[in-house]
Enzyme design. Sequence first.
Site, PDB file in Angstrom:
ATOM      1  N   SER A   1      -6.539  -9.302   6.854  1.00  0.00           N
ATOM      2  CA  SER A   1      -6.092  -9.666   8.204  1.00  0.00           C
ATOM      3  C   SER A   1      -5.410 -11.026   8.282  1.00  0.00           C
ATOM      4  O   SER A   1      -5.524 -11.738   9.285  1.00  0.00           O
ATOM      5  CB  SER A   1      -7.260  -9.586   9.200  1.00  0.00           C
TER       6      SER A   1
ATOM      7  N   HIS B   1      -8.143  -3.175  -6.293  1.00  0.00           N
ATOM      8  CA  HIS B   1      -8.178  -3.240  -4.823  1.00  0.00           C
ATOM      9  C   HIS B   1      -9.325  -2.386  -4.300  1.00  0.00           C
ATOM     10  O   HIS B   1      -9.621  -1.323  -4.838  1.00  0.00           O
ATOM     11  CB  HIS B   1      -6.835  -2.755  -4.247  1.00  0.00           C
TER      12      HIS B   1
ATOM     13  N   GLY C   1      -7.481  -4.944   7.314  1.00  0.00           N
ATOM     14  CA  GLY C   1      -6.904  -4.091   8.354  1.00  0.00           C
ATOM     15  C   GLY C   1      -7.694  -4.050   9.646  1.00  0.00           C
ATOM     16  O   GLY C   1      -7.446  -3.203  10.502  1.00  0.00           O
TER      17      GLY C   1
ATOM     18  N   GLU D   1      -9.560  -0.474  -1.875  1.00  0.00           N
ATOM     19  CA  GLU D   1      -9.202   0.901  -1.486  1.00  0.00           C
ATOM     20  C   GLU D   1      -9.222   1.820  -2.704  1.00  0.00           C
ATOM     21  O   GLU D   1      -9.553   2.995  -2.587  1.00  0.00           O
ATOM     22  CB  GLU D   1      -7.833   0.894  -0.777  1.00  0.00           C
TER      23      GLU D   1
ATOM     24  N   LYS E   1       0.857  -1.201   0.000  1.00  0.00           N
ATOM     25  CA  LYS E   1       0.000   0.000   0.000  1.00  0.00           C
ATOM     26  C   LYS E   1       0.891   1.248   0.000  1.00  0.00           C
ATOM     27  O   LYS E   1       1.945   1.235  -0.643  1.00  0.00           O
ATOM     28  CB  LYS E   1      -0.976  -0.064   1.174  1.00  0.00           C
TER      29      LYS E   1
ATOM     30  N   GLY F   1      -0.824  -5.403   6.044  1.00  0.00           N
ATOM     31  CA  GLY F   1       0.017  -5.000   7.177  1.00  0.00           C
ATOM     32  C   GLY F   1       1.108  -5.997   7.535  1.00  0.00           C
ATOM     33  O   GLY F   1       2.248  -5.603   7.834  1.00  0.00           O
TER      34      GLY F   1
END
Length: 249
Positions: free
Chosen positions: A209, A93, A170, A95, A12, A231
Amino acid sequence: MALRKLVAGNWKMHGVSADLAEIAAIADASRRYLGVDVALCVPAILIERAARAAPGFAIGGQDVHHAERGAHTGCTSSQMLLDAGARLTIVGHSERRDAQRESDSDVKAKSTAALSCGLAVILCVGERLEVREQGAAVPTVLAQLDGALPERSASGAELAIAYEPVWAIGTGKIPTTAEIAEMHAAIRAKLVERYGDGGAGIRILYGGSVKGSNAAEIFAVDNVDGALVGGASLKASDFIPIVEAAAGV
Ligand code: 13P
Protein backbone atom coordinates in the site's frame (compact mmCIF):
# COMPACT_ATOMS: atom_id res chain seq x y z
CA MET A 1 24.71 4.66 6.09
CA ALA A 2 22.13 5.98 3.62
CA LEU A 3 21.92 3.70 0.60
CA ARG A 4 20.82 4.77 -2.86
CA LYS A 5 17.09 4.06 -2.94
CA LEU A 6 15.43 1.52 -5.21
CA VAL A 7 11.80 1.97 -6.20
CA ALA A 8 10.52 -1.12 -7.98
CA GLY A 9 7.07 -1.62 -9.41
CA ASN A 10 5.45 -5.06 -9.39
CA TRP A 11 2.85 -5.13 -12.14
CA LYS A 12 1.61 -8.59 -11.02
CA MET A 13 -0.84 -9.99 -13.62
CA HIS A 14 -1.39 -6.65 -15.34
CA GLY A 15 -0.05 -5.44 -18.66
CA VAL A 16 -0.55 -6.09 -22.38
CA SER A 17 0.82 -4.40 -25.50
CA ALA A 18 -1.43 -1.41 -25.01
CA ASP A 19 0.40 -0.68 -21.73
CA LEU A 20 3.88 -0.41 -23.26
CA ALA A 21 3.42 3.34 -23.68
CA GLU A 22 2.87 3.61 -19.90
CA ILE A 23 6.11 1.70 -19.28
CA ALA A 24 7.94 4.05 -21.66
CA ALA A 25 6.40 7.04 -19.86
CA ILE A 26 7.53 5.71 -16.46
CA ALA A 27 11.04 5.09 -17.81
CA ASP A 28 11.24 8.57 -19.33
CA ALA A 29 10.01 10.32 -16.21
CA SER A 30 12.33 8.25 -13.98
CA ARG A 31 15.40 9.49 -15.82
CA ARG A 32 14.90 12.87 -14.14
CA TYR A 33 15.72 11.30 -10.76
CA LEU A 34 19.36 10.39 -11.14
CA GLY A 35 19.83 9.57 -7.46
CA VAL A 36 17.22 6.79 -7.43
CA ASP A 37 17.21 3.34 -9.03
CA VAL A 38 13.84 2.58 -10.63
CA ALA A 39 12.64 -0.75 -12.03
CA LEU A 40 9.43 -2.37 -13.24
CA CYS A 41 8.79 -6.09 -12.81
CA VAL A 42 6.29 -7.05 -15.47
CA PRO A 43 4.66 -10.31 -16.61
CA ALA A 44 7.26 -12.60 -18.21
CA ILE A 45 5.57 -12.46 -21.59
CA LEU A 46 5.85 -8.66 -21.65
CA ILE A 47 9.54 -8.41 -20.64
CA GLU A 48 11.06 -8.36 -24.10
CA ARG A 49 8.64 -5.75 -25.43
CA ALA A 50 8.95 -3.68 -22.25
CA ALA A 51 12.75 -3.72 -22.53
CA ARG A 52 12.47 -2.53 -26.16
CA ALA A 53 9.93 0.14 -25.25
CA ALA A 54 12.17 1.48 -22.48
CA PRO A 55 15.81 1.13 -23.58
CA GLY A 56 18.27 1.45 -20.72
CA PHE A 57 15.56 1.14 -18.09
CA ALA A 58 15.56 -1.80 -15.63
CA ILE A 59 12.86 -4.33 -16.49
CA GLY A 60 12.45 -7.40 -14.30
CA GLY A 61 10.49 -10.60 -13.89
CA GLN A 62 8.21 -11.52 -11.00
CA ASP A 63 9.37 -15.10 -10.45
CA VAL A 64 11.94 -17.54 -11.79
CA HIS A 65 12.43 -21.30 -11.78
CA HIS A 66 15.53 -22.57 -9.97
CA ALA A 67 16.57 -24.96 -12.74
CA GLU A 68 18.55 -23.90 -15.80
CA ARG A 69 16.28 -25.82 -18.18
CA GLY A 70 14.25 -28.98 -18.35
CA ALA A 71 10.82 -30.53 -18.06
CA HIS A 72 9.10 -27.71 -16.15
CA THR A 73 5.98 -26.88 -18.13
CA GLY A 74 4.99 -23.24 -17.99
CA CYS A 75 8.08 -22.11 -16.04
CA THR A 76 10.73 -19.52 -16.89
CA SER A 77 14.47 -19.89 -16.17
CA SER A 78 16.91 -17.15 -15.19
CA GLN A 79 18.60 -17.48 -18.57
CA MET A 80 15.25 -16.93 -20.30
CA LEU A 81 14.58 -13.79 -18.25
CA LEU A 82 18.04 -12.43 -19.06
CA ASP A 83 17.66 -13.34 -22.73
CA ALA A 84 14.37 -11.44 -22.87
CA GLY A 85 16.07 -8.33 -21.47
CA ALA A 86 15.37 -8.58 -17.74
CA ARG A 87 18.01 -7.38 -15.30
CA LEU A 88 16.30 -8.51 -12.11
CA THR A 89 13.56 -10.69 -10.71
CA ILE A 90 11.32 -10.80 -7.70
CA VAL A 91 11.33 -14.09 -5.76
CA GLY A 92 9.19 -15.27 -2.86
CA HIS A 93 6.30 -12.85 -3.24
CA SER A 94 3.57 -13.74 -0.72
CA GLU A 95 1.06 -14.20 -3.54
CA ARG A 96 3.26 -17.01 -4.90
CA ARG A 97 4.01 -18.39 -1.44
CA ASP A 98 0.21 -18.65 -1.03
CA ALA A 99 -1.10 -19.65 -4.43
CA GLN A 100 1.86 -21.73 -5.61
CA ARG A 101 2.72 -23.03 -2.12
CA GLU A 102 6.32 -21.81 -2.42
CA SER A 103 8.41 -22.57 0.66
CA ASP A 104 11.45 -20.72 1.98
CA SER A 105 13.67 -23.45 0.55
CA ASP A 106 12.04 -22.98 -2.88
CA VAL A 107 12.74 -19.26 -2.59
CA LYS A 108 16.34 -19.94 -1.58
CA ALA A 109 16.84 -22.16 -4.64
CA LYS A 110 15.35 -19.47 -6.89
CA SER A 111 17.38 -16.62 -5.41
CA THR A 112 20.60 -18.66 -5.57
CA ALA A 113 19.98 -19.65 -9.21
CA ALA A 114 19.03 -16.14 -10.33
CA LEU A 115 22.10 -14.53 -8.72
CA SER A 116 24.38 -17.17 -10.21
CA CYS A 117 23.03 -16.30 -13.64
CA GLY A 118 23.61 -12.57 -13.21
CA LEU A 119 20.08 -11.43 -12.41
CA ALA A 120 19.59 -9.09 -9.47
CA VAL A 121 17.05 -10.36 -6.96
CA ILE A 122 14.33 -8.76 -4.86
CA LEU A 123 13.54 -11.36 -2.19
CA CYS A 124 10.19 -10.87 -0.45
CA VAL A 125 9.34 -11.69 3.13
CA GLY A 126 6.43 -10.66 5.35
CA GLU A 127 4.07 -11.85 8.05
CA ARG A 128 0.32 -12.49 8.02
CA LEU A 129 -2.00 -10.43 10.20
CA GLU A 130 -2.56 -13.16 12.81
CA VAL A 131 1.20 -13.51 13.24
CA ARG A 132 1.55 -9.77 13.87
CA GLU A 133 -1.36 -9.87 16.30
CA GLN A 134 0.37 -12.68 18.20
CA GLY A 135 3.48 -10.48 18.50
CA ALA A 136 5.53 -12.87 16.38
CA ALA A 137 6.14 -10.72 13.27
CA VAL A 138 9.90 -10.18 13.73
CA PRO A 139 10.89 -13.81 14.50
CA THR A 140 8.65 -15.03 11.67
CA VAL A 141 10.28 -12.74 9.10
CA LEU A 142 13.79 -13.56 10.38
CA ALA A 143 12.99 -17.28 10.05
CA GLN A 144 11.84 -16.64 6.46
CA LEU A 145 15.20 -14.99 5.77
CA ASP A 146 17.11 -17.84 7.40
CA GLY A 147 15.34 -20.23 5.06
CA ALA A 148 15.30 -18.15 1.89
CA LEU A 149 18.50 -16.07 1.68
CA PRO A 150 20.73 -17.22 -1.16
CA GLU A 151 23.57 -19.58 -0.39
CA ARG A 152 26.19 -17.46 -2.06
CA SER A 153 27.16 -14.13 -0.56
CA ALA A 154 25.49 -11.23 -2.29
CA SER A 155 26.30 -7.56 -2.72
CA GLY A 156 23.98 -4.59 -2.51
CA ALA A 157 23.88 -4.32 -6.29
CA GLU A 158 22.65 -7.90 -6.61
CA LEU A 159 20.24 -8.46 -3.75
CA ALA A 160 17.46 -6.45 -2.12
CA ILE A 161 15.02 -7.64 0.52
CA ALA A 162 11.40 -6.49 0.34
CA TYR A 163 9.52 -6.50 3.63
CA GLU A 164 5.88 -6.81 2.62
CA PRO A 165 3.44 -7.50 5.46
CA VAL A 166 0.81 -9.71 3.82
CA TRP A 167 -2.01 -7.75 5.47
CA ALA A 168 -0.76 -4.47 3.98
CA ILE A 169 -0.75 -5.65 0.36
CA GLY A 170 -3.52 -4.07 -1.67
CA THR A 171 -5.48 -3.16 1.46
CA GLY A 172 -4.59 0.48 2.02
CA LYS A 173 -3.35 -0.50 5.52
CA ILE A 174 0.26 0.08 6.45
CA PRO A 175 2.24 -0.66 9.61
CA THR A 176 3.17 2.25 11.85
CA THR A 177 6.54 3.82 11.14
CA ALA A 178 7.73 2.34 14.47
CA GLU A 179 6.70 -1.15 13.29
CA ILE A 180 8.49 -0.64 9.97
CA ALA A 181 11.61 0.65 11.78
CA GLU A 182 11.65 -2.34 14.16
CA MET A 183 11.31 -4.86 11.32
CA HIS A 184 13.84 -3.20 9.01
CA ALA A 185 16.40 -2.95 11.85
CA ALA A 186 15.93 -6.65 12.59
CA ILE A 187 16.35 -7.51 8.88
CA ARG A 188 19.50 -5.32 8.71
CA ALA A 189 20.99 -7.14 11.72
CA LYS A 190 20.24 -10.50 10.07
CA LEU A 191 21.90 -9.39 6.80
CA VAL A 192 25.02 -8.22 8.63
CA GLU A 193 25.14 -11.46 10.63
CA ARG A 194 24.87 -13.40 7.39
CA TYR A 195 27.02 -11.39 4.97
CA GLY A 196 29.25 -9.31 7.26
CA ASP A 197 29.95 -5.76 6.08
CA GLY A 198 28.29 -6.55 2.74
CA GLY A 199 24.99 -6.94 4.59
CA ALA A 200 25.06 -3.24 5.43
CA GLY A 201 24.89 -2.45 1.70
CA ILE A 202 21.90 -4.65 0.85
CA ARG A 203 18.79 -2.56 0.33
CA ILE A 204 15.69 -3.27 2.40
CA LEU A 205 12.53 -2.18 0.60
CA TYR A 206 9.14 -1.72 2.20
CA GLY A 207 6.10 -2.94 0.26
CA GLY A 208 2.37 -2.85 0.91
CA SER A 209 0.00 0.00 0.00
CA VAL A 210 2.81 2.46 -0.81
CA LYS A 211 1.42 5.56 -2.52
CA GLY A 212 2.59 9.04 -3.40
CA SER A 213 0.79 10.29 -0.30
CA ASN A 214 2.61 8.05 2.22
CA ALA A 215 5.96 7.40 0.49
CA ALA A 216 7.95 10.27 2.00
CA GLU A 217 6.99 9.24 5.54
CA ILE A 218 7.97 5.62 4.86
CA PHE A 219 11.27 6.58 3.18
CA ALA A 220 12.20 8.67 6.22
CA VAL A 221 12.30 5.54 8.40
CA ASP A 222 15.77 4.17 9.25
CA ASN A 223 16.82 1.22 7.06
CA VAL A 224 14.08 1.82 4.50
CA ASP A 225 16.07 1.85 1.28
CA GLY A 226 13.21 1.97 -1.18
CA ALA A 227 9.86 0.42 -1.98
CA LEU A 228 8.22 -2.43 -3.85
CA VAL A 229 5.01 -1.01 -5.23
CA GLY A 230 2.01 -2.90 -6.61
CA GLY A 231 -1.14 -1.03 -7.60
CA ALA A 232 0.45 2.41 -7.60
CA SER A 233 3.11 1.32 -10.11
CA LEU A 234 0.69 0.79 -12.99
CA LYS A 235 0.38 4.44 -13.99
CA ALA A 236 3.18 6.99 -14.27
CA SER A 237 0.92 9.55 -12.58
CA ASP A 238 0.75 7.35 -9.44
CA PHE A 239 4.27 5.89 -9.55
CA ILE A 240 6.43 8.90 -10.30
CA PRO A 241 5.40 10.75 -7.11
CA ILE A 242 6.82 7.74 -5.19
CA VAL A 243 10.10 7.99 -7.15
CA GLU A 244 10.09 11.71 -6.42
CA ALA A 245 9.67 11.03 -2.69
CA ALA A 246 12.63 8.62 -2.85
CA ALA A 247 14.70 11.34 -4.49
CA GLY A 248 13.76 13.66 -1.66
CA VAL A 249 12.21 16.17 -4.08
P1 13P B 1 0.31 -2.89 -3.30
O1 13P B 1 1.29 -1.76 -3.48
O2 13P B 1 -0.75 -2.92 -4.36
O3 13P B 1 -0.23 -2.95 -1.90
O4 13P B 1 1.15 -4.25 -3.54
C1 13P B 1 2.34 -4.43 -2.87
C2 13P B 1 3.01 -5.61 -3.45
O5 13P B 1 2.57 -6.74 -3.30
C3 13P B 1 4.22 -5.38 -4.27
O6 13P B 1 4.90 -6.57 -4.51
